[in-house]
Every structure is written in structure tokens, then in C-alpha cells.
Design an enzyme around this catalytic site. Structure first.
Site, mmCIF file in Angstrom:
data_model
loop_
_atom_site.group_PDB
_atom_site.id
_atom_site.type_symbol
_atom_site.label_atom_id
_atom_site.label_comp_id
_atom_site.label_asym_id
_atom_site.label_seq_id
_atom_site.Cartn_x
_atom_site.Cartn_y
_atom_site.Cartn_z
ATOM 1 N N TYR A 51 5.741 -1.394 4.437
ATOM 2 C CA TYR A 51 5.804 -2.730 3.834
ATOM 3 C C TYR A 51 7.215 -3.073 3.346
ATOM 4 C CZ TYR A 51 0.713 -1.966 3.722
ATOM 5 O OH TYR A 51 -0.583 -1.673 4.057
ATOM 6 N N ASP A 62 -1.936 -0.218 -4.041
ATOM 7 C CA ASP A 62 -1.915 0.262 -2.653
ATOM 8 C C ASP A 62 -0.629 -0.197 -1.969
ATOM 9 O OD1 ASP A 62 -3.588 1.368 -0.255
ATOM 10 O OD2 ASP A 62 -2.683 -0.489 0.461
ATOM 11 N N LYS A 104 1.485 5.355 2.276
ATOM 12 C CA LYS A 104 1.040 5.758 3.620
ATOM 13 C C LYS A 104 2.210 6.271 4.444
ATOM 14 C CE LYS A 104 -2.145 1.918 3.126
ATOM 15 N NZ LYS A 104 -1.397 0.857 2.449
ATOM 16 N N HIS A 152 -1.029 6.321 8.060
ATOM 17 C CA HIS A 152 -1.221 4.869 8.162
ATOM 18 C C HIS A 152 -1.968 4.467 9.445
ATOM 19 C CE1 HIS A 152 0.815 0.922 6.675
ATOM 20 N NE2 HIS A 152 -0.360 0.654 7.193
#
Ligand SMILES: NC(=O)c1ccc[n+]([C@@H]2O[C@H](COP(=O)([O-])OP(=O)(O)OC[C@H]3O[C@@H](n4cnc5c(N)ncnc54)[C@H](OP(=O)(O)O)[C@@H]3O)[C@@H](O)[C@H]2O)c1
Length: 298
Positions: free
Chosen positions: A51, A46, A76, A107
Site C-alpha cells: 500500500y 490492517d 502483509k 499477501h
């Protein structure tokens, strides 16, 4: 026996446990992903554009030596890309070094200025998040559907969508979301959302299942006692709890021993699942991820 995979509403299979990658630092995440796949048997990762580590995640996938087709890869759409969905996906594909995703999620149900003062977190002059209220989540969803039609992603879903926002998507969807990824652990069980999503064929995915970094949940005496009853660790109890209640779970770790143990699930008796689900009735509620968007989310 606790299940090791789930079937999404389009027939696609998804492994019950996926490795989380938020806050997995550069220099660590490639090895975590490689170890998870090659040594610990994970087939589900994931990730997210936000990130800022998808390049390393992709390198870890490649270094594992396991064919891409055997790995379930999720990313996402970040908030600054709601009005340029395909561009957002293509940036992620490019970083990951792959030509498709198994699952792509919106997201957050909030768009941010795509031309603001920062690519990820644009701010207004007063310092607040530069939210773009003119972009509707329904329009973002219709653009997500086009990615499935083009064969760029196999499945699409949502994340951090409460019941009202999920209903807005269902009202316009030609392709229904397969999952709703949400913060889920014994101090935030979201029983109404779970019931609503399941009634509509949407599976929940548990993010922060351990309560994220420096989690107070790991020190909850009742939870420690229950883990002792099952002769297991609190981590295994919390991760297994989600799968035992029909929820896909996404524990993050960069520590090899934890990565390996987090994918080993145990059976939990229905009365103990109910016990862990009853914390909020007893007034114990806590969320570890609650960014200040300046607009209501949860
Ligand atoms: N959709 C969203 O908005 C959203 C938001 C948050 C998270 N997520 C996803 O969900 C994933 C998981 O959530 P999270 O990263 O917030 O937190 P989490 O998985 O609940 O917790 C991660 C923390 O627990 C530690 N840990 C891992 N396994 C452990 C174990 N067995 N025993 C004790 N501690 C353990 C990790 O440390 P070490 O790494 O040092 O081992 C890390 O500090 C994310 O990585 C991300 O992929 C999505």
C-alpha cells in the site's frame, strides 16, 4: 450480542473490526489511523507493504498515544519478497516504527521476481507481471514460521488463498495459518472456502466488505431494504453482517464520521445473515479485486 473480538487458533485475541488502509492516500492515512485509535476506539489496523503508506500508518499509531501493546497491527508480505521473507518483514517493521507485528500474512499466493524492473510490480518485456514460478508457496510458509520462532511476529496467516492453496500450506505447516484474508461481501460470500477454513481452525477476514471504491453493492435495492429494516446504514449492515457470520472485518475509510460509525456493530438475525449469504445462489456474484497475475488464483 454480536462479538467484538475473536480468538485465533493460537489463543491470541483479535478485535472483530480493523481499519483498512489500502488506497488511503498520503496526507490522509496518518490522520485516519490516529483518529480511529484515539477517537473511535479501534485497536486493530490492517496494512501492507504494497500500500506504500506504512510510514504514515506507523505515525498515526504513535500519534494516537495508545500504547503499541494495546493495538493489533497486521501487515502483509509482498509478492516480490517471497524468497526473502525476513527482509520483507524488516522493511515493514522499519516503516511502521515497531519491533514486532501481531499478524503477518502472505499477501497473494504468487511470487514475483525479486530482482525485476520494479520493487512492487515488476513486469516482463511484454508488459505482463513478472511472476516467479520457481518459488513455491510451501517454502514461503516455512520462512514465515521462522518469524514466529524468532519472536518478530505473533501470528502468521494467508490472504487470497483458495481451498487448494490453503490445503498446500496445511500439508506442510508446523504452525497453522490463523486467518485467510479474502474479498468478502454479499456478492462474494465464499461459503465453501469459509466452511473449509473453519473446519481447519482458520478464521476468515473480510477485505473490501463494502465492495471497495465506488461500490455497486451500496446501491443494491435488497440490501438497502434490509438496512432500512434494521434502521441502520448500508455500511453498518455490511460490516455487521461479516461479524455476525463469524468473520473478522476490515472496512477502510479516511472519513472521520465513517471511521466512527464503521466500528459500531449491530445484531443481525440468522435468517437475514442467510439472506445476504444467498446472493450467489441467485446468480449475483462480483469481485472488485481481481488482478491479472497471469496464473490462476481464485
Ligand atoms: N488482502 C488483500 O489482498 C486486500 C485487498 C483489498 C483490501 N484489503 C484490505 O481490506 C481493506 C478494506 O477493503 P477496501 O479498501 O478495498 O474497501 P472497503 O472497505 O470495502 O471500501 C472502502 C470504500 O468505502 C468507503 N466507505 C467507508 N465507509 C463507508 C460507509 N460507512 N458508507 C459508505 N462508504 C464507505 C470508503 O470511502 P472513504 O475512505 O472516502 O470514507 C472507500 O471508498 C483495505 O483497506 C485493506 O486494508 C486487502
Amino acid at each position: 450480542m454480536v462479538q467484538t473480538s475473536f480468538t485465533l487458533n493460537n489463543g491470541q485475541k483479535i478485535p472483530a473490526v480493523g481499519l483498512g488502509t489500502w488506497q488511503s492516500a498520503p496526507g490522509e492515512v496518518e490522520h485516519a489511523v490516529e483518529y480511529a485509535i484515539k477517537e473511535a476506539g479501534y485497536r486493530h489496523i490492517d496494512g501492507a507493504f504494497c500500500y506504500a503508506n506504512e510510514g504514515e500508518v506507523g505515525q498515526g499509531v504513535k500519534a494516537s498515544g495508545v500504547p503499541r501493546s494495546e493495538i493489533f497491527l497486521t501487515s502483509k508480505l509482498w509478492c516480490t519478497y517471497h524468497s526473502k521473507v525476513e527482509e520483507g518483514l524488516r522493511e515493514t517493521l522499519n516503516e511502521l516504527g515497531t519491533d514486532y507485528l501481531d499478524l503477518f500474512l502472505i499477501h497473494w499466493p504468487v511470487a514475483m521476481n525479486p530482482n525485476g524492473n520494479d520493487k512492487r510490480f515488476p513486469t516482463k518485456p511484454d508488459g505482463s507481471r513478472d511472476v516467479d514460478l520457481s518459488r513455491k508457496i510451501e517454502d514461503t510458509w516455512k520462512d514465515m514460521e521462522k518469524l514466529v520462532e524468532k519472536g518478530l511476529v505473533k501470528s502468521i496467516g494467508i490472504s487470497n488463498f483458495n481451498i487448494a492453496n490453503t490445503q498446500r500450506i496445511l500439508d506442510v505447516a508446523t504452525i497453522k495459518p490463523v486467518v485467510n484474508q479474502f474479498e468478502l461481501h454479499p456478492w462474494s460470500n465464499e461459503l465453501k472456502l469459509k466452511e473449509f477454513c473453519e473446519k481447519n481452525g482458520i478464521l476468515l477476514q473480510a477485505y473490501s466488505p463494502l465492495g471497495s471504491t465506488d461500490s455497486p453493492i451500496l446501491k443494491d435495492p435488497e440490501i438497502i431494504k434490509l438496512a432500512e429494516k434494521y434502521n441502520t446504514s448500508v455500511g453498518t449492515l455490511l460490516i455487521s453482517f461479516q461479524v455476525n457470520r463469524g468473520v473478522i472485518v476490515l472496512p477502510k475509510s479516511v472519513t472521520p464520521a465513517r471511521i466512527a460509525s464503521n466500528i459500531k456493530l449491530i445484531d443481525i438475525a440468522p435468517e437475514d445473515v442467510r439472506l445476504l449469504e444467498s446472493n450467489e445462489e441467485k446468480g449475483k456474484h462480483w469481485k472488485c479485486v481481481s488482478p491479472n497475475w497471469g496464473v490462476p488464483i481464485f
